[in-house]
Design a protein around this motif. Structure first.
Motif, PDB file in Angstrom:
ATOM      1  N   UNK A 232      -6.055 -60.329 -46.939  1.00 24.83           N
ATOM      2  CA  UNK A 232      -7.235 -59.753 -47.826  1.00 24.83           C
ATOM      3  C   UNK A 232      -6.829 -57.947 -47.062  1.00 24.83           C
ATOM      4  N   UNK A 233      -7.526 -56.977 -47.584  1.00 24.70           N
ATOM      5  CA  UNK A 233      -8.449 -55.660 -47.310  1.00 24.70           C
ATOM      6  C   UNK A 233      -9.048 -56.022 -46.389  1.00 24.70           C
ATOM      7  N   UNK A 234      -9.161 -55.502 -44.885  1.00 22.81           N
ATOM      8  CA  UNK A 234     -10.465 -55.318 -44.527  1.00 22.81           C
ATOM      9  C   UNK A 234     -11.404 -54.542 -44.102  1.00 22.81           C
ATOM     10  N   UNK A 235     -12.563 -54.728 -44.570  1.00 24.91           N
ATOM     11  CA  UNK A 235     -13.343 -53.636 -44.443  1.00 24.91           C
ATOM     12  C   UNK A 235     -14.200 -53.955 -43.346  1.00 24.91           C
ATOM     13  N   UNK A 236     -14.766 -52.875 -41.604  1.00 25.51           N
ATOM     14  CA  UNK A 236     -15.846 -53.176 -41.079  1.00 25.51           C
ATOM     15  C   UNK A 236     -15.963 -52.369 -40.988  1.00 25.51           C
ATOM     16  N   UNK A 237     -17.916 -52.493 -40.481  1.00 24.61           N
ATOM     17  CA  UNK A 237     -18.143 -51.201 -40.511  1.00 24.61           C
ATOM     18  C   UNK A 237     -19.035 -51.040 -38.810  1.00 24.61           C
ATOM     19  N   UNK A 238     -18.308 -50.225 -37.755  1.00 18.38           N
ATOM     20  CA  UNK A 238     -18.167 -50.284 -36.680  1.00 18.38           C
ATOM     21  C   UNK A 238     -18.496 -49.347 -36.364  1.00 18.38           C
ATOM     22  N   UNK A 239     -19.753 -48.456 -36.516  1.00 17.67           N
ATOM     23  CA  UNK A 239     -20.487 -47.657 -35.785  1.00 17.67           C
ATOM     24  C   UNK A 239     -21.878 -47.085 -36.828  1.00 17.67           C
ATOM     25  N   UNK A 240     -23.019 -47.479 -36.082  1.00 25.58           N
ATOM     26  CA  UNK A 240     -24.129 -47.285 -36.956  1.00 25.58           C
ATOM     27  C   UNK A 240     -24.966 -45.866 -36.383  1.00 25.58           C
ATOM     28  N   UNK A 241     -25.261 -45.037 -36.960  1.00 25.79           N
ATOM     29  CA  UNK A 241     -26.467 -43.891 -35.956  1.00 25.79           C
ATOM     30  C   UNK A 241     -26.927 -43.640 -37.048  1.00 25.79           C
ATOM     31  N   UNK A 242     -28.624 -43.012 -36.708  1.00 25.53           N
ATOM     32  CA  UNK A 242     -29.900 -43.057 -37.112  1.00 25.53           C
ATOM     33  C   UNK A 242     -31.144 -42.840 -36.622  1.00 25.53           C
TER      34      UNK A 242
END
Length: 366
Positions: A232-242
């Motif tokens: 499958x297509x692989x979606x990964x959130x790798x950076x978060x800033x707030x």
């Protein structure tokens, strides 16, 4: 066929390249070595091909190149990543222990780089078994730069300067098994918007909470179309800033999505789908690094299968992503060694690769 001399020449060149740092975008000295080596080899063969250079990319075309015949591109990259922590050997000192050559870039993808060069030189040698290919096809050798960063000054800048390519062998480490499909890459920068307010009062609109909703959706969504080769297509959130301080409701939250596309969807299709289903503002850094696949019935793939090799799908990116013609990855070494401390290639792997490349190319018809 005795490939000892070719193996020795390949290993000695690889040692020189290991001794010459060639981190992505700083490959000039390594390109100098390759340019000089190829010119010296050409002179020894009687000036039968032309050596070209564009930036830090170096390539060779036989003087009898015939545009009416199919053309094969032999490609590998000269750049490396920066050395990681944990090396027990000096990454820039080639060290041979028994059959093993240690050094940065030895496996990714120095082994393929020097092996394919020997194959091209063999193609240009009049008394070699590959010289007969001149009657049926052309071979071009290309050592490209900036592969590790998918830089625009790498292979993308050279392909428009080359004759029409009908098929390419990319010398990335695959254990000399043919990678007939490769996942693409798209990086998306996302911004979730809210409204600033005081954390102690019931005011504002927390952008972090909006980002969480989108991130949750991304973690759960699976694109329905997939294959046995790439999955499958692989979606990964790798950076978060707030956030700026503890008592202020953040009015925006940024996050980065790493998307590894399979051959069933274009990067553009995936991006448009995300735009329809995510609340955050999205911007793709590029759509250019596409997934690729070559038909199992391609003559070279069939030769690989006849030789007992096993086609597979590769999760890692290479210069294939920028090729718009049939290609596969086939090279000495193992992908698992790449970007690791004490990276190495086995000298026997280089020798075996040279022999196998020649065997697969002898008598090939495209």
């Amino acid at each position: 066929m005795n490939t000892n001399n070719m193996t020795n020449s390949a290993v000695e060149l690889l040692k020189r390249l290991i001794s010459t740092p060639s981190i992505s975008r700083d490959e000039a000295k390594a390109a100098d070595i390759l340019f000089a080596e190829l010119n010296a080899s050409n002179e020894a063969l009687g000036n039968v091909f032309t050596v070209n250079r564009h930036g830090n990319n170096v390539w060779c075309i036989a003087n009898d190149h015939d545009a009416s015949k199919p053309t094969i591109l032999l490609n590998a990259h000269i750049d490396t990543v920066k050395p990681v922590a944990g090396w027990q050997h000096d990454p820039f000192t080639p060290t041979v222990e028994d059959d093993t050559l240690y050094g940065l870039g030895s496996n990714d993808c120095g082994g393929g780089l020097v092996s394919l060069m020997q194959v091209f030189l063999f193609y240009c040698t009049k008394d070699s078994s590959l010289f007969s290919l001149h009657s049926s096809l052309n071979i071009i050798y290309l050592a490209s730069c900036e592969e590790e960063v998918s830089g625009k000054n790498g292979i993308e800048s050279v392909l428009p300067l080359l004759p029409k390519i009908d098929f390419a062998i990319v010398g990335e480490p695959t254990g000399m098994q043919p990678a007939i499909a490769e996942k693409g890459l798209m990086v998306i920068d996302a911004v979730a918007h809210g409204k600033a307010g005081h954390a102690a009062r019931n005011e504002g609109d927390n952008a972090i909470y909006h980002a969480i909703e989108d991130i949750k959706w991304l973690s759960e969504w699976v694109f329905p179309k997939q294959t046995d080769l790439l999955g499958p297509v692989k979606n990964t959130v790798t950076i978060v800033n707030a956030g700026t301080q503890h008592n202020v409701i953040p009015d925006q939250c940024t996050f980065t999505i790493d998307v590894r596309s399979n051959e069933c969807y274009t990067n553009e299709e995936i991006f448009e789908f995300f735009q329809q289903h995510l609340k955050s503002e999205l911007k793709a850094r590029s759509f250019r690094l596409s997934s690729s696949r070559i038909d199992i019935d391609h003559p070279f793939v069939q030769r690989c299968i006849a030789a007992g090799l096993v086609p597979f799908g590769s999760p890692t990116l290479s210069d294939q992503a920028l090729m718009r013609f049939p290609s596969l990855k086939l090279g000495p070494g193992q992908s698992s060694r790449s970007h690791t401390a004490d990276e190495y290639i086995k000298i026997s792997e280089i020798s075996d690769a040279i022999s196998l490349y020649i065997h697969l190319l002898e008598g090939l018809k495209l």
